[in-house]
Design a protein around this motif. Structure first.
Motif, PDB file in Angstrom:
ATOM      1  N   ALA A 156       0.838  -1.205   0.000  1.00  0.00           N
ATOM      2  CA  ALA A 156       0.000   0.000   0.000  1.00  0.00           C
ATOM      3  C   ALA A 156       0.871   1.253   0.000  1.00  0.00           C
ATOM      4  N   SER A 157       1.917   1.246   0.798  1.00  0.00           N
ATOM      5  CA  SER A 157       2.817   2.399   0.863  1.00  0.00           C
ATOM      6  C   SER A 157       3.546   2.599  -0.463  1.00  0.00           C
ATOM      7  N   LEU A 158       4.027   1.512  -1.032  1.00  0.00           N
ATOM      8  CA  LEU A 158       4.735   1.611  -2.310  1.00  0.00           C
ATOM      9  C   LEU A 158       3.809   2.056  -3.437  1.00  0.00           C
ATOM     10  N   THR A 159       2.588   1.575  -3.414  1.00  0.00           N
ATOM     11  CA  THR A 159       1.619   1.969  -4.428  1.00  0.00           C
ATOM     12  C   THR A 159       1.331   3.466  -4.318  1.00  0.00           C
ATOM     13  N   GLU A 160       1.234   3.946  -3.091  1.00  0.00           N
ATOM     14  CA  GLU A 160       1.038   5.384  -2.879  1.00  0.00           C
ATOM     15  C   GLU A 160       2.253   6.165  -3.399  1.00  0.00           C
ATOM     16  N   PHE A 207       4.314   5.219  -5.726  1.00  0.00           N
ATOM     17  CA  PHE A 207       4.289   5.141  -7.186  1.00  0.00           C
ATOM     18  C   PHE A 207       3.319   6.163  -7.759  1.00  0.00           C
ATOM     19  N   ASP A 208       2.141   6.233  -7.161  1.00  0.00           N
ATOM     20  CA  ASP A 208       1.142   7.200  -7.630  1.00  0.00           C
ATOM     21  C   ASP A 208       1.659   8.635  -7.510  1.00  0.00           C
ATOM     22  N   ALA A 260       2.204  11.208 -10.514  1.00  0.00           N
ATOM     23  CA  ALA A 260       1.574  12.532 -10.463  1.00  0.00           C
ATOM     24  C   ALA A 260       2.626  13.629 -10.634  1.00  0.00           C
ATOM     25  N   ALA A 261       3.781  13.458 -10.039  1.00  0.00           N
ATOM     26  CA  ALA A 261       4.860  14.443 -10.178  1.00  0.00           C
ATOM     27  C   ALA A 261       5.322  14.533 -11.623  1.00  0.00           C
ATOM     28  N   SER A 262       5.327  13.396 -12.298  1.00  0.00           N
ATOM     29  CA  SER A 262       5.781  13.410 -13.694  1.00  0.00           C
ATOM     30  C   SER A 262       4.790  14.138 -14.600  1.00  0.00           C
ATOM     31  N   SER A 308      10.607   3.751 -12.199  1.00  0.00           N
ATOM     32  CA  SER A 308      11.079   2.389 -12.455  1.00  0.00           C
ATOM     33  C   SER A 308      11.441   1.674 -11.154  1.00  0.00           C
ATOM     34  N   GLN A 309      12.147   2.378 -10.266  1.00  0.00           N
ATOM     35  CA  GLN A 309      12.558   1.784  -8.993  1.00  0.00           C
ATOM     36  C   GLN A 309      11.350   1.412  -8.142  1.00  0.00           C
TER      37      GLN A 309
END
Length: 115
Positions: A20-24, A26-27, A31-33, A54-55
Motif C-alpha cells: 500500500a505504501s509503495l503503491t502510494e 508510485f502514484d 503525479a509528479a511526472s 522504475s525503482q
C-alpha cells in the motif's frame, strides 16, 4: 517456534502495508511526472523521475510476488505440505522457515537452484 500460520499471516500483513505504501509512492511519482516536461530525454529532471518510477515499480512488483508466495505458503499449511522441500522432499528446516516463512525449498536445494 510460533505457529506457521501466524508467522505467515503476520508477514502477509506487513507485506500488504508495504505494498500500500509503495503503491502510494508510485502514484505520487506518476503525479509528479505529470507536472513536469514530458520529454524525459531532454529534461534534466525527466531521467530522475523515470528512474524513480522504475525503482518504485520494481519494488511494487517484488511486494506483489512476495504476497503471492505467502498466499501459496498458507495454502501449503492448509494441505499439510508446508515445511517440506518441493525439490527433495526433506524438511525445509525450522531456522529457514523463521527467516523466510514462504520458503518452498530446503537450503541445500535453494543453493543448487542459484548455481
Amino acid at each position: 517456534m510460533t505457529d506457521p500460520r501466524e508467522r505467515l499471516e503476520e508477514a502477509r500483513r506487513v507485506t500488504l502495508r508495504r505494498l500500500a505504501s509503495l503503491t502510494e509512492d508510485f502514484d505520487e511519482v506518476v503525479a509528479a511526472s505529470l507536472d513536469t516536461n514530458a520529454d524525459d530525454e531532454h529534461d534534466p529532471e525527466g531521467a530522475t523521475i523515470a528512474f524513480e518510477r522504475s525503482q518504485v515499480g520494481a519494488l511494487v512488483r517484488q511486494a506483489r510476488e512476495r504476497l503471492a508466495e505467502l498466499d501459496a505458503a498458507l495454502a501449503r499449511v492448509g494441505d499439510g505440505s508446508y515445511g517440506t522441500c518441493e525439490r527433495c522432499g526433506r524438511p525445509v528446516g525450522a531456522e529457514r522457515l523463521v527467516a523466510r516463512p514462504e520458503a518452498r525449498t530446503c537450503i541445500d536445494c535453494a543453493r543448487l537452484s542459484r548455481a
